[in-house]
Design a protein around this motif. Structure first.
Motif, PDB file in Angstrom:
ATOM      1  N   ASN A  29      -2.880 -12.920   1.319  1.00  0.00           N
ATOM      2  CA  ASN A  29      -2.902 -12.066   0.119  1.00  0.00           C
ATOM      3  C   ASN A  29      -1.923 -12.506  -0.963  1.00  0.00           C
ATOM      4  O   ASN A  29      -1.273 -11.693  -1.622  1.00  0.00           O
ATOM      5  CB  ASN A  29      -2.630 -10.607   0.510  1.00  0.00           C
ATOM      6  CG  ASN A  29      -3.615 -10.104   1.536  1.00  0.00           C
ATOM      7  OD1 ASN A  29      -4.810 -10.137   1.312  1.00  0.00           O
ATOM      8  ND2 ASN A  29      -3.095  -9.680   2.679  1.00  0.00           N
ATOM      9  N   ASP A 437     -12.242   1.246 -10.834  1.00  0.00           N
ATOM     10  CA  ASP A 437     -12.499   0.253  -9.783  1.00  0.00           C
ATOM     11  C   ASP A 437     -11.235  -0.535  -9.452  1.00  0.00           C
ATOM     12  O   ASP A 437     -10.950  -0.807  -8.273  1.00  0.00           O
ATOM     13  CB  ASP A 437     -13.614  -0.701 -10.218  1.00  0.00           C
ATOM     14  CG  ASP A 437     -14.994  -0.045 -10.200  1.00  0.00           C
ATOM     15  OD1 ASP A 437     -15.115   1.071  -9.654  1.00  0.00           O
ATOM     16  OD2 ASP A 437     -15.940  -0.644 -10.750  1.00  0.00           O
ATOM     17  N   TYR A 440      -8.793   1.713  -7.561  1.00  0.00           N
ATOM     18  CA  TYR A 440      -9.239   1.897  -6.175  1.00  0.00           C
ATOM     19  C   TYR A 440      -8.897   0.674  -5.325  1.00  0.00           C
ATOM     20  O   TYR A 440      -8.404   0.811  -4.202  1.00  0.00           O
ATOM     21  CB  TYR A 440     -10.748   2.150  -6.156  1.00  0.00           C
ATOM     22  CG  TYR A 440     -11.318   2.329  -4.769  1.00  0.00           C
ATOM     23  CD1 TYR A 440     -11.206   3.544  -4.106  1.00  0.00           C
ATOM     24  CD2 TYR A 440     -11.979   1.282  -4.121  1.00  0.00           C
ATOM     25  CE1 TYR A 440     -11.724   3.718  -2.833  1.00  0.00           C
ATOM     26  CE2 TYR A 440     -12.502   1.437  -2.851  1.00  0.00           C
ATOM     27  CZ  TYR A 440     -12.373   2.663  -2.210  1.00  0.00           C
ATOM     28  OH  TYR A 440     -12.878   2.822  -0.946  1.00  0.00           O
ATOM     29  N   GLN A 441      -9.118  -0.510  -5.887  1.00  0.00           N
ATOM     30  CA  GLN A 441      -8.818  -1.731  -5.139  1.00  0.00           C
ATOM     31  C   GLN A 441      -7.324  -1.847  -4.848  1.00  0.00           C
ATOM     32  O   GLN A 441      -6.921  -2.219  -3.745  1.00  0.00           O
ATOM     33  CB  GLN A 441      -9.289  -2.961  -5.921  1.00  0.00           C
ATOM     34  CG  GLN A 441      -9.149  -4.271  -5.147  1.00  0.00           C
ATOM     35  CD  GLN A 441      -9.922  -4.259  -3.852  1.00  0.00           C
ATOM     36  OE1 GLN A 441     -11.133  -4.021  -3.852  1.00  0.00           O
ATOM     37  NE2 GLN A 441      -9.243  -4.507  -2.736  1.00  0.00           N
ATOM     38  N   TRP A 442      -6.493  -1.504  -5.831  1.00  0.00           N
ATOM     39  CA  TRP A 442      -5.035  -1.523  -5.635  1.00  0.00           C
ATOM     40  C   TRP A 442      -4.645  -0.588  -4.488  1.00  0.00           C
ATOM     41  O   TRP A 442      -3.888  -0.965  -3.597  1.00  0.00           O
ATOM     42  CB  TRP A 442      -4.328  -1.108  -6.926  1.00  0.00           C
ATOM     43  CG  TRP A 442      -2.841  -0.897  -6.764  1.00  0.00           C
ATOM     44  CD1 TRP A 442      -2.233   0.223  -6.268  1.00  0.00           C
ATOM     45  CD2 TRP A 442      -1.790  -1.819  -7.061  1.00  0.00           C
ATOM     46  NE1 TRP A 442      -0.857   0.054  -6.262  1.00  0.00           N
ATOM     47  CE2 TRP A 442      -0.571  -1.190  -6.732  1.00  0.00           C
ATOM     48  CE3 TRP A 442      -1.767  -3.107  -7.587  1.00  0.00           C
ATOM     49  CZ2 TRP A 442       0.660  -1.808  -6.917  1.00  0.00           C
ATOM     50  CZ3 TRP A 442      -0.535  -3.720  -7.769  1.00  0.00           C
ATOM     51  CH2 TRP A 442       0.662  -3.087  -7.441  1.00  0.00           C
ATOM     52  N   GLN A 443      -5.186   0.636  -4.527  1.00  0.00           N
ATOM     53  CA  GLN A 443      -4.818   1.610  -3.503  1.00  0.00           C
ATOM     54  C   GLN A 443      -5.290   1.170  -2.118  1.00  0.00           C
ATOM     55  O   GLN A 443      -4.568   1.348  -1.119  1.00  0.00           O
ATOM     56  CB  GLN A 443      -5.408   2.981  -3.841  1.00  0.00           C
ATOM     57  CG  GLN A 443      -4.891   4.107  -2.960  1.00  0.00           C
ATOM     58  CD  GLN A 443      -3.387   4.295  -3.050  1.00  0.00           C
ATOM     59  OE1 GLN A 443      -2.792   4.100  -4.115  1.00  0.00           O
ATOM     60  NE2 GLN A 443      -2.756   4.649  -1.944  1.00  0.00           N
ATOM     61  N   MET A 444      -6.483   0.588  -2.044  1.00  0.00           N
ATOM     62  CA  MET A 444      -6.978   0.097  -0.756  1.00  0.00           C
ATOM     63  C   MET A 444      -6.079  -1.028  -0.227  1.00  0.00           C
ATOM     64  O   MET A 444      -5.820  -1.119   0.979  1.00  0.00           O
ATOM     65  CB  MET A 444      -8.411  -0.406  -0.906  1.00  0.00           C
ATOM     66  CG  MET A 444      -9.449   0.703  -1.117  1.00  0.00           C
ATOM     67  SD  MET A 444      -9.482   1.954   0.210  1.00  0.00           S
ATOM     68  CE  MET A 444      -8.451   3.255  -0.498  1.00  0.00           C
ATOM     69  N   ASP A 445      -5.601  -1.884  -1.122  1.00  0.00           N
ATOM     70  CA  ASP A 445      -4.716  -2.982  -0.707  1.00  0.00           C
ATOM     71  C   ASP A 445      -3.381  -2.444  -0.185  1.00  0.00           C
ATOM     72  O   ASP A 445      -2.818  -2.983   0.774  1.00  0.00           O
ATOM     73  CB  ASP A 445      -4.466  -3.936  -1.880  1.00  0.00           C
ATOM     74  CG  ASP A 445      -5.684  -4.794  -2.206  1.00  0.00           C
ATOM     75  OD1 ASP A 445      -6.614  -4.847  -1.367  1.00  0.00           O
ATOM     76  OD2 ASP A 445      -5.698  -5.413  -3.284  1.00  0.00           O
ATOM     77  N   GLU A 447      -2.921   0.602   1.165  1.00  0.00           N
ATOM     78  CA  GLU A 447      -3.159   1.329   2.414  1.00  0.00           C
ATOM     79  C   GLU A 447      -3.464   0.394   3.579  1.00  0.00           C
ATOM     80  O   GLU A 447      -3.139   0.702   4.729  1.00  0.00           O
ATOM     81  CB  GLU A 447      -4.288   2.343   2.214  1.00  0.00           C
ATOM     82  CG  GLU A 447      -3.894   3.463   1.262  1.00  0.00           C
ATOM     83  CD  GLU A 447      -4.901   4.591   1.183  1.00  0.00           C
ATOM     84  OE1 GLU A 447      -5.791   4.651   2.060  1.00  0.00           O
ATOM     85  OE2 GLU A 447      -4.797   5.411   0.256  1.00  0.00           O
ATOM     86  N   SER A 448      -4.078  -0.752   3.284  1.00  0.00           N
ATOM     87  CA  SER A 448      -4.382  -1.714   4.352  1.00  0.00           C
ATOM     88  C   SER A 448      -3.180  -2.593   4.689  1.00  0.00           C
ATOM     89  O   SER A 448      -3.186  -3.281   5.712  1.00  0.00           O
ATOM     90  CB  SER A 448      -5.556  -2.606   3.938  1.00  0.00           C
ATOM     91  OG  SER A 448      -5.172  -3.492   2.888  1.00  0.00           O
ATOM     92  N   ASN A 457       4.935   1.210   2.446  1.00  0.00           N
ATOM     93  CA  ASN A 457       4.098   0.790   3.572  1.00  0.00           C
ATOM     94  C   ASN A 457       4.756  -0.307   4.408  1.00  0.00           C
ATOM     95  O   ASN A 457       4.147  -0.864   5.310  1.00  0.00           O
ATOM     96  CB  ASN A 457       2.710   0.343   3.094  1.00  0.00           C
ATOM     97  CG  ASN A 457       2.748  -0.873   2.175  1.00  0.00           C
ATOM     98  OD1 ASN A 457       3.817  -1.360   1.812  1.00  0.00           O
ATOM     99  ND2 ASN A 457       1.582  -1.367   1.798  1.00  0.00           N
TER     100      ASN A 457
END
Length: 548
Positions: A29, A437, A440-445, A447-448, A457
């Motif tokens: 990443n 969009d 959302y991608q930032w937040q998913m990154d 959280e993952s 995190n």
């Protein structure tokens, strides 16, 4: 060294990289390209695309000597509770070395309601200062010489009313309108796409903005009539490229509206300013600042045929990224803000506000604000970053990234042009969807775990609740209601009524400039809610729709 030699050496280097990776795999990443060479900028024309500071296309800065002559304006965004309380904070900041003020208004003020309106209950003075009338504005700037201070006001839908109040305070101090210096945000388009403090539909809102352009060009010539804001677009979750693309698309729409209203581009373009976010990725942010100046210069010179070089300049105020502050381990925010400050300075900002360590939890305390201000002063006086203009110019990576962000921005601007411009793109939900969009991608990154946020995190610790936070007492609303009742009892209500009737009539005449009528109403001590209420009755209110 020839490019052929660079290519050969690069191939040899890559062979060594393969062996190194076998022993120490690279982190996931992170950008795919690990180094940059002259090959990445071989098609860059120095004279046309980079050039010199103060010279078209202004990639390296808008002033020939930048901070070697004077530092950027050090603004501290402040405002809370009552006008009296905010006035104390403003005077404290000026005494501590701030060179400009940046006013935060509470939510009712931002959406054109008085403190005694039912809809304002519980919000008075919470996220900024409550300003209901000229009387509050007089208190806000008590013992602050408007002839000496530069003031930025973060206000949009009711910008015309707050600017009129500021002009009226200046007159009462003996400072004529043509001597007032500052900026009013006045950027309604980003409210529809990213922030939400709108009142009227887009078309009458654009009328109000062009009315301000026309009025100030004749009467308040030192005032920056709009701060076209990418800050809130970035806070809503956009990428760096989207931040400048959507903001410049808004700027294009404002210019087109002003020209359609009969203004000459060179009569107003020199007073347009921009508002950028300083995010966490330092080098990307520097490249973003550089690319944005180049894009705007080309827009103004080539699209709008502006002839005055001042019309080509993208002058920018910057704020460090509030959305990147964390409630966890808040002292880490001091480091984040310092890096963001360095990015803004190396990027060539004209003014800067630094957020405070505790703003993810509450409005900042005086101690926190002092650390934030000192951060700017240390960068200015001790880091050396302000001693050389555009210090990262020539970096293979920064130049290549500047080119990449510029190209991505042009792609978005072209798409928005095809839709019919920024207003149409907002009405169709295109810009909102692109920002959503990306967010959302930032937040998913996060959280993952693909994107690390220190203390959130990764690298977490057990923490005690933070103590000593600033709290705005609920009694502020009660005080404001009392002040409003007293104001309405002692003012000349016949004059207020007459001014509001005249304003309503002017609103119905699309050829009429509303600023003189608003200024007249303000001087009678008509309230913000009364003035905005008249305009609501004629223009209606905007209701957002969601495109999924």
């Amino acid at each position: 060294m020839s490019n052929d030699k660079v290519k050969a050496d690069l191939a040899a280097y890559e062979a060594k990289v393969e062996k190194a990776i076998a022993k120490f795999p690279e982190r996931a990443n992170i950008p795919k390209q690990r180094i940059y060479t002259p090959l990445d900028i071989q098609n860059t024309d120095y004279a046309d695309e980079i050039g010199f500071p103060g010279v078209y296309p202004f990639t390296r800065g808008v002033q020939p000597t930048m901070y070697r002559g004077r530092f950027w304006t050090m603004r501290m965004y402040a405002g809370f509770s009552t006008a009296e309380e905010s006035n104390k904070r403003y005077r404290y900041l000026i005494e501590s070395g701030a060179t400009g003020l940046s006013c935060a208004f509470d939510l009712p003020t931002q959406i054109g309601y008085d403190s005694d309106d039912d809809i304002s209950e519980g919000e008075v003075g919470k996220v900024g200062v409550a300003i209901d009338s000229l009387a509050d504005m007089e208190l806000l700037f008590d013992k602050i010489d408007l002839g000496k201070v530069s003031t930025s006001m973060t206000i949009n839908a009711p910008a015309s009313v707050l600017l009129a109040m500021y002009i009226a305070v200046g007159e009462k101090q003996g400072v004529s309108a043509d001597q007032l210096k500052g900026t009013i945000q006045n950027d309604i388009l980003k409210e529809y796409s990213a922030r939400g403090t709108y009142i009227f539909p887009p078309r009458p809102s654009m009328r109000l903005i062009t009315n301000i352009f026309a009025y100030c060009s004749k009467n308040v010539p030192k005032w920056n009539t709009i701060s076209i804001s990418g800050y809130h677009i970035r806070e809503a979750g956009s990428t760096a490229s989207q931040e400048i693309a959507f903001t410049i698309a808004d700027g294009i729409a404002y210019c087109e509206a002003a020209i359609k209203a009969g203004l000459d581009v060179d009569a107003f373009a020199g007073r347009l300013s921009f508002f950028w976010n300083a995010h966490n990725n330092v080098l990307e942010e520097v490249a973003k600042f550089r690319a944005s100046r180049r894009v705007w210069a080309k827009v103004m010179k080539e699209r709008f045929k502006a002839k005055n070089p001042k019309s080509w300049m993208l002058r920018v105020h910057t704020q460090t990224a509030g959305s990147m502050l964390t409630a966890q381990q808040p002292n880490n925010n001091i480091v984040r803000v310092a890096l963001q400050t360095a990015a803004a300075v190396m990027g060539g900002t004209q003014s800067l506000h630094t957020n405070s360590r505790d703003e993810a939890l509450a409005l900042p305390t005086e101690d926190s604000v002092m650390v934030a201000l000192r951060t700017q002063q240390i960068v200015a006086c001790e880091s050396g970053l302000a001693d050389v203009i555009d210090p990262l110019a020539g970096s293979y990576y920064v130049e290549a990234l500047t080119n990449k962000i510029e190209a991505e921005a042009w792609d978005y601007i072209k798409k928005i042009d095809e839709i019919g411009g920024a207003v149409s793109a907002i009405e169709q939900g295109y810009i909102q969807k692109e920002i959503q969009d990306s967010a959302y991608q930032w937040q998913m990154d996060v959280e993952s775990g693909a994107k690390t946020i220190v203390g959130v995190n990764k690298f977490q610790v057990e923490e005690k609740p933070v103590e000593g936070l600033l709290r705005v007492d609920a009694s502020v609303g009660v005080k404001q209601k009392k002040h409003l009742a007293e104001l309405r009892a002692k003012r000349d209500n016949a004059a207020v009524k007459e001014a509001l009737i005249a304003l309503e009539k002017a609103c119905k005449d699309e050829e009429e400039n509303l600023m003189p009528h608003i200024l007249t109403a303000v001087k009678t001590y008509a309230t913000l809610g009364e003035i905005c209420g008249v305009m609501r009755s004629v223009f209606g209110e905007y209701v957002a729709h969601v495109n999924l």
